[in-house]
Motif scaffolding. Sequence first.
Motif, mmCIF file in Angstrom:
data_model
loop_
_atom_site.group_PDB
_atom_site.id
_atom_site.type_symbol
_atom_site.label_atom_id
_atom_site.label_comp_id
_atom_site.label_asym_id
_atom_site.label_seq_id
_atom_site.Cartn_x
_atom_site.Cartn_y
_atom_site.Cartn_z
ATOM 1 N N ASP A 165 -7.021 4.679 -15.534
ATOM 2 C CA ASP A 165 -5.818 4.762 -14.507
ATOM 3 C C ASP A 165 -6.254 4.253 -13.238
ATOM 4 O OD1 ASP A 165 -7.430 6.685 -13.610
ATOM 5 O OD2 ASP A 165 -5.857 8.073 -12.767
ATOM 6 N N HIS A 166 -7.478 3.659 -13.062
ATOM 7 C CA HIS A 166 -7.672 2.972 -11.618
ATOM 8 C C HIS A 166 -6.887 1.777 -11.435
ATOM 9 C CE1 HIS A 166 -11.871 4.964 -10.928
ATOM 10 N NE2 HIS A 166 -10.949 5.839 -11.404
ATOM 11 N N PHE A 167 -6.625 1.232 -12.728
ATOM 12 C CA PHE A 167 -5.936 -0.120 -12.768
ATOM 13 C C PHE A 167 -4.426 -0.041 -12.707
ATOM 14 C CE2 PHE A 167 -10.233 -1.287 -12.588
ATOM 15 C CZ PHE A 167 -10.463 -2.235 -11.562
ATOM 16 N N ALA B 184 -2.797 0.061 -8.321
ATOM 17 C CA ALA B 184 -4.474 0.510 -8.602
ATOM 18 C C ALA B 184 -4.727 1.232 -7.487
ATOM 19 C CB ALA B 184 -4.957 -0.794 -8.392
ATOM 20 N N ARG B 185 -5.600 2.367 -7.946
ATOM 21 C CA ARG B 185 -6.220 3.482 -7.029
ATOM 22 C C ARG B 185 -7.288 3.036 -6.380
ATOM 23 N NH1 ARG B 185 -5.748 9.025 -10.221
ATOM 24 N NH2 ARG B 185 -6.629 9.643 -8.089
ATOM 25 N N THR B 186 -7.690 3.010 -5.258
ATOM 26 C CA THR B 186 -8.787 2.417 -4.582
ATOM 27 C C THR B 186 -9.968 3.473 -4.708
ATOM 28 O OG1 THR B 186 -8.180 3.332 -2.501
ATOM 29 C CG2 THR B 186 -7.423 1.106 -2.879
ATOM 30 N N GLY B 187 -9.621 4.699 -4.905
ATOM 31 C CA GLY B 187 -10.837 5.840 -4.890
ATOM 32 C C GLY B 187 -11.078 6.144 -3.091
ATOM 33 N N ILE C 58 0.838 -1.298 0.124
ATOM 34 C CA ILE C 58 -0.103 0.078 -0.039
ATOM 35 C C ILE C 58 0.932 1.276 -0.079
ATOM 36 C CG2 ILE C 58 -1.372 1.352 1.556
ATOM 37 C CD1 ILE C 58 -2.867 -1.010 2.355
ATOM 38 N N ILE C 59 0.598 2.297 -0.674
ATOM 39 C CA ILE C 59 1.038 3.662 -0.560
ATOM 40 C C ILE C 59 0.088 4.578 -0.521
ATOM 41 C CG2 ILE C 59 1.541 4.160 -3.162
ATOM 42 C CD1 ILE C 59 4.251 4.882 -2.377
ATOM 43 N N VAL D 128 -3.067 0.812 -4.223
ATOM 44 C CA VAL D 128 -2.503 -0.838 -3.736
ATOM 45 C C VAL D 128 -2.027 -1.607 -4.823
ATOM 46 C CG1 VAL D 128 -5.009 -1.548 -4.365
ATOM 47 C CG2 VAL D 128 -3.460 -3.085 -2.856
ATOM 48 N N HIS D 129 -1.048 -2.427 -4.618
ATOM 49 C CA HIS D 129 -0.187 -3.197 -5.463
ATOM 50 C C HIS D 129 -0.364 -4.676 -5.021
ATOM 51 C CE1 HIS D 129 2.747 -4.600 -8.460
ATOM 52 N NE2 HIS D 129 3.185 -5.243 -7.368
#
Length: 1562
Positions: free
Chosen positions: A1403-1405, A1419-1422, A1361-1362, A1382-1383
């Motif tokens: 770009d979410h993924f 991946a962007r969790t939002g 996580i970042i 998250v990766h």
Amino acid sequence: MDPPMGQERRTPVTPSSSSRYHRRRSSGSRDERYRSDVHTEAVQAALAKHKERKMAVPMPSKRRSLVVQTSMDAYTPPDTSSGSEGEGQGDGDGEEGGDCEEEDGGGGGGTSSSREGSISMEHWISRAIHGTSSTTTTTSSTASSSSSSTRSGGSGAAGGRLADVLAQHMHISAHHHLRHHHPHHHHKTENHSAPPDVTGYTNSTANAATDGIQVERAPGGGTAAQRQTPKYGNAELMETGDGVPVSSRVSAKIQQLVNTLKRPKRPPLREFFVDDFEELLEVQQPDPNLPKAEGAQMVAMRGEQLGVVTNWPPSLEAALQRWGTISPKAPCLTTMDTNGKPLYVLTYGKLWSRSLKVAYNLLHKLGTKQEPLVRPGDRVALVFPNNDPAAFMTAFYGCLLAEVVPVPIEVPLTRKDAGSQQIGFLLGSCGVTVALTSDACHKGLPKSPTGEIPQFKGWPKVLWFVTESKHLSKPPRDWFPHIKDANQDTAYIEYKTCKDGSVLGVTVMRIAMLTHCQALTQSCSYTEAETIVNVLDFKKDVGLWHAVLTSVMNMMHVISIPYALMKVNPLSWIQKVCQYKAKVACVKSRDMHWALVAHRDQRDINLGSLRMLVVADGSNPWSISSCDAFLNVFQSKGLKPEVICPCASSPEALTVAIRRPVEEGSTPPGRGVLSMQGLSHGVIRVDSEEKLSVLTLQDVGSVMPGAMMCVVKPEGVPQLCKADEIGEMCVCTVATGTSYYGLAGMTKNTFEVFPTSNNGAPISEFPFTRTGLLGFIGPAGLIFVAGKMDGLMVVGGRRHNADDIVATALAVEPMKFVYRGRIAVFSIMVLHDERIVVVAEQRPDSTEEDSFQWMSRVLQAIDGIHQVGVYCLALVPSNTLPKTPLGGIHLSETKQLFLEGALHPCNVLMCPHTCVTNLPKPRQKQPEIGPASVMVGNLVSGKRIAQASGRDLGQIEDNDQARKFLFLSEVLQWRAQTTPDHVLYTLLNSRGTIASSLTCVQLHKRAEKIAGMLAERGHLQDGDHVALVYPPGIDLIVAFYGCLYAGCVPITVRPPHPQNIATTLPTVKMIVEVSRSVCVMTTQLICKLLRSKEASAAVDVRTWPPVLDTDDLPKKKPPLLYKPSNPDTLAYLDFSVSTTGMLAGVKMSHTATSAFCRSIKLQCELYPSREVAICLDPYCGLGFVLWCLCSVYSGHQSILIPPSELEVNPALWLSAVSQYKVRDTFCSYSVMELCTKGLGLQTDSLKSRGLDLSRVRTCVVVAEERPRTALTQSFSKLFKDLGLHPRAVSTSFGCRVNLAICLQPHRLGKLADQGTSGPDPTTVYVDMRALRHDRVRLVERGSPHSLPLMESGKILPGVRIIIANPETKGPMGESHLGEIWVHSGHNASGYFTVYGDEALQSDHFNSRLSFGDTQTVWARTGYLGFLRRTELTDASGERHDALYVVGALEEAMELRGMRYHPIDIETSVIRTHKSITECAVFTWTNLLVVVVELDGSEQEALDLVPLVTNVVLEEHYLIVGVVVVVDIGVIPINSRGEKQRMHLRDGFLADQLDPIYVAYNM
């Protein structure tokens, strides 16, 4: 114009003859007290100004059931007489609706007004509108109020809708533009059309000045032509601000609200810097141009000497003894019955003998000889009704003779009277044990069935003692009271109600009582045997001082008029003055006002005998109009102008000043016409440029004999004011109260004040008493009172008087529909400033539109005249405000009800937008720091980069056989061969018994049959999509593995709800279409449902793909099971509707699915020997994975509990956990809530049935939101008794791009040593204000604005996580708020056709950081959140990184440049009132809309509006735009227990919610 004075400034007071602005009343027209023409005129002009600004206020929507009004027949007008606070109107039957429009101005009203060179505006306008002839030379059309159609019928005759003063402010002074040459007769215009609605939008008006109606006047006799503006109901006519027609009623109103709010606010917000993010509330900076006091320091004024006349008695008891023995036949008091006939004459002889009897019995007949109940110096209560002054006087003087201290109070009517509890506290603190009362009163007290008088709420236990002679024993011949000279002992205690409703007792010493009587005798020149008519309450205040004490000192004859008689016949006191040729009368403005209303039937009135008319509330600025009007009408009946004597008094200082009856021909009394603007800044300025906002004051005479008076600053040190400054008056004399009984501190601040001059030296060695009155000492030592300290409201640094606001509200009277005496004005503290609240009683016959229009006009008038915004204006049904004993409004009780949400108004208008000007400045976002200056190793601007990871999957060695297989279908086949009879799944029904179970081999066999069916009947190819529409259960699992065996891609879909097909079926249809499913598999039952009549009404049933019913499967199995070749191909699609209403499907590959299962297996230590209970919906996210996939991968047994069964049996889940001795269980928030609400009271019975949760080591809530700390805590607390370990409950976190990021299994007790134990979830408290600025600031628990956040669980193995900045995509430092990226091996591989723009989502993924580690694909969790390294370590000795989820970005609302999470606002709102069960908020065009579900009667709906507005302002610094009150269950909630705020918003805008009430805040 002003008499020259020493200083170079205009004096504030001018004699009335030269006062240009002060107009004499031309007639007693309308129910006026509290109002001068000037003021009415000012209000009209202020409204005319607003007309030009064209305010459009959307009218609130109300459910019909709330509008039903009482019928007129069943309705009795309320008792509008307000005792101390206000006035009322003559509510007799003969007067039309109690609103008598008095046209005839008495003896030539018209001429008298023209003589004075001024004319009564409303008199003239009402004539004009009545269509009676009047010539006007000025203009042919006057700007009438926007709704001047005359309402007739029951609502009163002349609907003289005070028309707006002409747009060009006509100055009618010496030139008489109008003459009335018509006989005075009443024209009633029969006009029943409803008045037009000011709320409608009209884009062009014929004449800017006349908004709604034009009144044309021809010289002969005008008719009122009127034009209707479009009404609300027809939304087609509505136009938005840009002139675009809108269709929806709701959005039209909101648009209107938005347009109104776009107008510039009055006070511009000043700029200031926001320090870091410490939100500064705007502090009102003093404006250099404000008026400041410039005069010299005031000089304390001395009154004349108190000339002690030799024959004055040495004490009041001595006076009574003297008159009782030398002239026993002299009348002391005559009482009246309700017909106005003399009921009883009490002579001085009788008063003396009866008082003796009372004194003797008090001292000797109560208790025993050894232990008397009452001793000299004790306090006793006097409880006498207002119609029995004789009994009261006897008891009062009896107490004085016995040297017992009387405490006169009101008769408690019920056990829970408004304020009676506070009176009880006073009696308790005075140590009262005996209450004196009369026979009749004693009989009338509420009794219990046994005949006991119950103890009143808050009262001490008292003995009731009846004072009638027949009940008392005769004193022995030799007994005689000891009559001393007046000394320092307490004579009596007068109660006083404070602003906050508490009751204090003011103690008055015997010497003070006597000196006060002497001072009054000297000021009023009282002589023996004079007759005095008293209308006032004789138990306290002016009534007690003149009609009980001073009268006895001078052997005067008092004619007492009870309140009940005044109600029946308001003229009674005038008739008694004539009948008894009384010299003096003591009245209130109200009584003069009532007499005006009723005097027309009287011919033979002569007030020539009066030498003094004491006006008890003459210091109230609004009494002046009553005095003037009264004089105007009754001058022709012998009333001399100099007879009217206003006085000023207070409970603490007794009589502060009284105007002396002067000889004819001496100087007329003073008048001050002061600028309200100046007054609000505490300075005296003679009549401002505005000419509108002025306050006309009359003097209340000069300082009392033997007293000294000064004026000090109201706040802080009692420093003398300057000569042109308003302050609190203080007096120094023997004749004041000496203390608040039993309250030393308050006493010091009030009765022992030492005023100081500029240099700080006290001006006198003697203490002064604060009077509680605000005012100044004018020229010639005349005293002017401008208001009371109690009524003072300080808004934005300016002082306003509640009485003035009341007067302005009452001057707005285009409709007759609020009761005059029934208006309450008070202030409440919201967001560090006082806010003005106006509450009025509405007449039952006024329509919604009327009320609303009146309300909007009141707001405009107060705004125009006082330059202050009203925060809330509420109308309540008639007769519902709490009353004081004499019928006035009980102010503190009203305020209390308002704040508790128990006032039940029928109309509310809140204007927070206009009057809250101290909000923090909207935030401007600072540009982020660029990469160059930031990255140093792993630090971001001095902080560790916020990153964390679970354990590394590759390095964990365990005997995981399933790792050998890449595909779940292979794992299942392997398990079917190696452990064929191992049970994988057990499904429970609502009774808790096993409905069905499934072993490895059974699952394998049935899945083969499904695959065969798909191949045979469905003719499907590899990779085809199949929708599985099953209830939660075994069939769903079988169908899923059947699809894998056949090489198809399954999509699990929640079946439609049979009771609610219309809303649930379209979602099913949409998922089937969007997922491009070529076939639907389901049960026979649902198959029928999809083809039913209801279904065809909801969707087009002909376009369903083929539907296969799997209830009877073919016998033969498929020739060959499908073997996928590439692990990156699709395994299944996961569809879910987000809380914002987006339908999103994500693609899960075989690799991701296996990695996911392995990660969960390791985190939760799942092995074939384990049992796990699952109470979740199996359709998407982690719920689906746990229900369908994990058991096959890890081999443990899953006990499946469909959440829908809990609605039948809430204990089902916990009973199963207990019965199967389960150690790990998973549930959702909705399940947890069902248990907390449904089982809250049953824990004991569950315990007795053997329910035991002590084996549970992990209970994980599966969620995609911020952990609901309050819910998990109350759940843990509730079931602690059943053995649930408090640390067992934790949460998980997943989202669309990664279905599970965190999952916190706890290891309790011994288990903690074995391997993977994670530390307890930690809770931190963050500052909510910082959060809005996207910053994290940790604070202590319980500090203001703190928000508890619980860690979302331990990060799963293989997950990194970042925290990144959502705008710049740069990495964030630790404890900074940013988007969680998250990766992981089990990230979804992308969206499957999201509705909408796909590029947007791409770009979410696959996002990369803009600097730092730019290689990793994230991946962007939002979701916004932050990472924080804790002190704890995990099993491997690493420091534990806790992830805190704050909320979804798409849910967050940007308001005033700050980011708000709906849940925070909703939490505050739900806490504000017990009837709010649920709340949801959303924004619409930058307006905050709050929807609350009401659990209570619809009458409570409007109570919630101010409470909701207050709490959101106070805690979130936001102004609510719209408050919507709906029924329970209207706010839609999805299966995960999350609120669907966007569905709600769409429903609201489409007007589908059927709300109980919608309030649009201005």
